[in-house]
Design a protein around this motif. Structure first.
Motif, short mmCIF file in Angstrom:
data_model
loop_
_atom_site.label_atom_id
_atom_site.label_comp_id
_atom_site.label_asym_id
_atom_site.label_seq_id
_atom_site.Cartn_x
_atom_site.Cartn_y
_atom_site.Cartn_z
N ASN A 1 0.86 -1.17 0.00
CA ASN A 1 0.00 0.00 0.00
C ASN A 1 0.91 1.23 0.00
N ARG A 2 0.27 2.38 0.01
CA ARG A 2 1.06 3.61 -0.09
C ARG A 2 2.05 3.76 1.07
N LYS A 3 1.59 3.44 2.25
CA LYS A 3 2.46 3.58 3.41
C LYS A 3 3.67 2.66 3.30
N GLU A 4 3.40 1.44 2.88
CA GLU A 4 4.49 0.48 2.74
C GLU A 4 5.44 0.90 1.62
N TYR A 5 4.85 1.42 0.54
CA TYR A 5 5.69 1.90 -0.56
C TYR A 5 6.63 3.00 -0.05
N ASN A 6 6.06 3.96 0.68
CA ASN A 6 6.89 5.06 1.19
C ASN A 6 7.92 4.56 2.19
N LYS A 7 7.55 3.56 2.94
CA LYS A 7 8.53 2.96 3.85
C LYS A 7 9.64 2.28 3.04
N GLY A 8 9.25 1.67 1.92
CA GLY A 8 10.22 1.05 1.03
C GLY A 8 11.20 2.08 0.47
N VAL A 9 10.70 3.29 0.21
CA VAL A 9 11.59 4.35 -0.26
C VAL A 9 12.68 4.61 0.78
N ASP A 10 12.25 4.71 2.04
CA ASP A 10 13.23 4.96 3.10
C ASP A 10 14.22 3.81 3.24
N ALA B 1 13.00 2.81 -11.13
CA ALA B 1 12.70 1.62 -10.33
C ALA B 1 11.52 1.87 -9.39
N PHE B 2 11.54 3.02 -8.72
CA PHE B 2 10.45 3.31 -7.79
C PHE B 2 9.16 3.65 -8.53
N ALA B 3 9.30 4.25 -9.68
CA ALA B 3 8.09 4.52 -10.48
C ALA B 3 7.42 3.20 -10.87
N LYS B 4 8.23 2.25 -11.24
CA LYS B 4 7.67 0.94 -11.62
C LYS B 4 7.14 0.20 -10.39
N LEU B 5 7.81 0.37 -9.28
CA LEU B 5 7.31 -0.27 -8.06
C LEU B 5 5.93 0.29 -7.70
N TRP B 6 5.79 1.60 -7.83
CA TRP B 6 4.50 2.21 -7.53
C TRP B 6 3.43 1.72 -8.52
N HIS C 1 3.35 -1.04 -10.06
CA HIS C 1 3.03 -2.46 -9.86
C HIS C 1 2.87 -2.80 -8.39
N ARG C 2 2.53 -1.80 -7.59
CA ARG C 2 2.50 -2.03 -6.14
C ARG C 2 1.47 -3.07 -5.73
N GLU C 3 0.47 -3.26 -6.54
CA GLU C 3 -0.56 -4.24 -6.18
C GLU C 3 -0.22 -5.63 -6.68
N GLU C 4 0.95 -5.76 -7.26
CA GLU C 4 1.40 -7.08 -7.72
C GLU C 4 2.66 -7.53 -6.98
N VAL C 5 3.31 -6.59 -6.29
CA VAL C 5 4.60 -6.89 -5.67
C VAL C 5 4.42 -7.11 -4.17
N ALA D 1 14.14 -6.59 -4.26
CA ALA D 1 14.63 -7.34 -5.42
C ALA D 1 14.01 -6.79 -6.70
N PHE D 2 12.73 -6.41 -6.62
CA PHE D 2 12.05 -5.82 -7.78
C PHE D 2 12.79 -4.54 -8.21
N LEU D 3 13.10 -3.71 -7.24
CA LEU D 3 13.79 -2.44 -7.54
C LEU D 3 15.15 -2.70 -8.18
N LEU D 4 15.90 -3.61 -7.59
CA LEU D 4 17.24 -3.88 -8.11
C LEU D 4 17.18 -4.44 -9.52
N SER D 5 16.15 -5.21 -9.78
CA SER D 5 15.98 -5.76 -11.12
C SER D 5 15.73 -4.65 -12.13
N VAL D 6 14.91 -3.68 -11.75
CA VAL D 6 14.64 -2.57 -12.66
C VAL D 6 15.90 -1.73 -12.87
N VAL D 7 16.63 -1.51 -11.78
CA VAL D 7 17.89 -0.76 -11.90
C VAL D 7 18.83 -1.47 -12.86
N HIS D 8 18.94 -2.77 -12.70
CA HIS D 8 19.80 -3.56 -13.59
C HIS D 8 19.39 -3.39 -15.05
N ASN D 9 18.10 -3.53 -15.30
CA ASN D 9 17.62 -3.40 -16.68
C ASN D 9 17.89 -2.01 -17.25
#
Lengths: 262, 172
Positions: B16-25, B52-57, B59-63, B70-78
């Protein structure tokens, strides 16, 4: 079989101790035959572990964050609306629950506020029968009952099911100024608590819907102190929890109402 | 129906949004550090983290929360791989072995390791970074980089051997 093409994999697993005894012997035999490659085992074992560089930080974290949105869209898909629940709680019910031994309402205030009504719960969400409310019974103040009667009580007591009727019921809402919420004490939540704490608040409407995967809950109520309808919207994950909380409270109201009006 | 919807999402552990923002931190530094380990262009690294964070947001309802980093690092790698292909150079970081071994430069062990790392192919640096710094298993690294776990092991082996060879040139 170990070859020049796959020895690295065997070497790594040899050092990590994940090979079977037979494979270990094969690796040792390969090293004996290829001393130049065997040196790599030593190099690998002596290589430093890369440490975390704590000095590298992403400076502008706030720019990556998302704030809660106050916008609200409800899809027109029928099943979404079927999922939406509409709950109207008359302040008369609150009044009756909370003020059976509480101070009477000031008559001047009663004159300025809209009529009180209870709308039946949508049958596809709440299975119980709609609650019929008699304002005269709900409101302990005869003055208020009189005012309401003058405002065509019969019309207000008609079961309201269609969404259009609900939308026309409330006056143009005032969008509450709401800022970022950190937890469940969201705007809707606080406003709901405020609503429930007001013995002379008038109408609460709460509904929830999902559109494009975004869940949203909205609530309307009449604030007698400001004489305005307040519309509060919460979107996202908090909306689900807020809605759940509303439903819990609504259920308790329904039980209380069923006792009072049975 | 709504209760089922809510329960299902909670069960899935979606962001959710809170968790996403926590993930940013929690994860933005790691994602940026991972990018910087492979790329000297700070702006490119920031772009990778933002994407990476744009994609995480998106796809936040799938991740799931535990897969968020790991999702973020994968996007960074790509993102970095795309940039590498665009630049048509062997290494985004751009150092050659000769540059790394420049004799007139004084440096400490950390700098020596950084210089030696800069001469490695990008995928080897990523593997070592994910293994040593992030502590991922071979299989997890394979998932992030979209290669087989055997390839990961080979890349890590080659990277360490090459790293130590270069450090020996510094008598380290």
């Amino acid at each position: 079989m170990i070859t020049d093409d796959n020895y690295e994999l065997y070497f790594l697993q040899y050092l990590e101790g994940t090979l079977r005894p037979k494979e270990r012997k094969e690796v040792e035999a390969f090293m004996a035959q290829h001393p130049d490659l065997a040196e790599e085992l030593t190099l690998y074992a002596e290589a430093p572990i890369i440490e975390k560089d704590a000095s590298v930080v992403y400076a502008n974290k706030e720019s990556l964050k998302h704030q809660s949105s106050m916008s609200f869209r409800i899809g027109s898909t029928p099943w979404r609306w079927s999922a939406a629940a509409v709950v109207l709680v008359a302040v008369g019910a609150i009044f009756a629950l909370r003020n059976s031994n509480v101070e009477p309402v000031v008559p001047q205030l009663a004159v300025t506020r809209p009529a009180v009504k209870v709308l039946p719960i949508r049958e596809n969400v709440m299975a119980e029968e709609p609650i019929a409310v008699k304002p005269q019974t709900v409101l302990s103040s005869p003055d208020i009952a009189k005012v309401i009667e003058q405002e065509t009580i019969e019309e207000h007591l008609e079961p309201v099911v269609e969404e259009e009727t609900l939308q026309t019921f409330a006056p143009e809402p005032l969008l509450a100024e709401v800022t970022e919420k950190d937890d469940l004490e969201s705007a809707l939540y606080r406003e709901l608590e405020l609503l429930l704490s007001m013995p002379d608040a008038c109408v609460a409407e709460a509904k929830s819907a999902e559109d494009d995967g975004i869940f949203a809950t909205t609530a309307n109520y009449y604030n007698p102190s400001t004489e305005q309808m307040v519309n509060v919207v919460v979107k996202g994950y908090e909306a689900k929890l807020a809605y759940d909380r509303i439903m819990e409270k609504t259920e308790s109201f329904r039980e209380a109402l069923s006792v009072i009006f049975s | 129906m709504l209760c089922v919807y809510i329960a299902e999402n909670l069960k899935k552990g979606l962001l959710n949004r809170k968790e996403y923002n926590k993930g940013v931190d929690l994860w933005s530094d790691d994602a940026y550090r991972f990018a910087c380990s492979c790329c000297d262009d700070a702006e490119c690294c920031k772009d990778a983290v933002q994407e990476a964070f744009a994609k995480l947001w998106e796809h936040r309802e799938e991740v799931r929360w535990e897969k968020g980093k790991a999702f973020l690092l994968s996007v960074v790698h790509n993102h970095l791989v795309s940039r590498l292909r665009y630049d048509k150079v062997r290494s985004i970081r751009g150092n050659t072995i000769e540059e790394a071994l420049a004799p007139d430069v004084s440096f400490d062990l950390k700098e020596a390791i950084n210089r030696a790392m800069s001469t490695l192919p990008q995928v080897q640096r990523e593997c070592v970074q994910l293994r040593d710094v992030e502590g991922y298993s071979y299989k997890e690294i394979a998932n992030i980089l979209n290669i087989s776990d055997q390839q990961v092991q080979v890349y890590i082996f080659r990277a360490r051997v090459a790293l130590k060879r270069q450090l020996k040139e510094y008598h380290i």
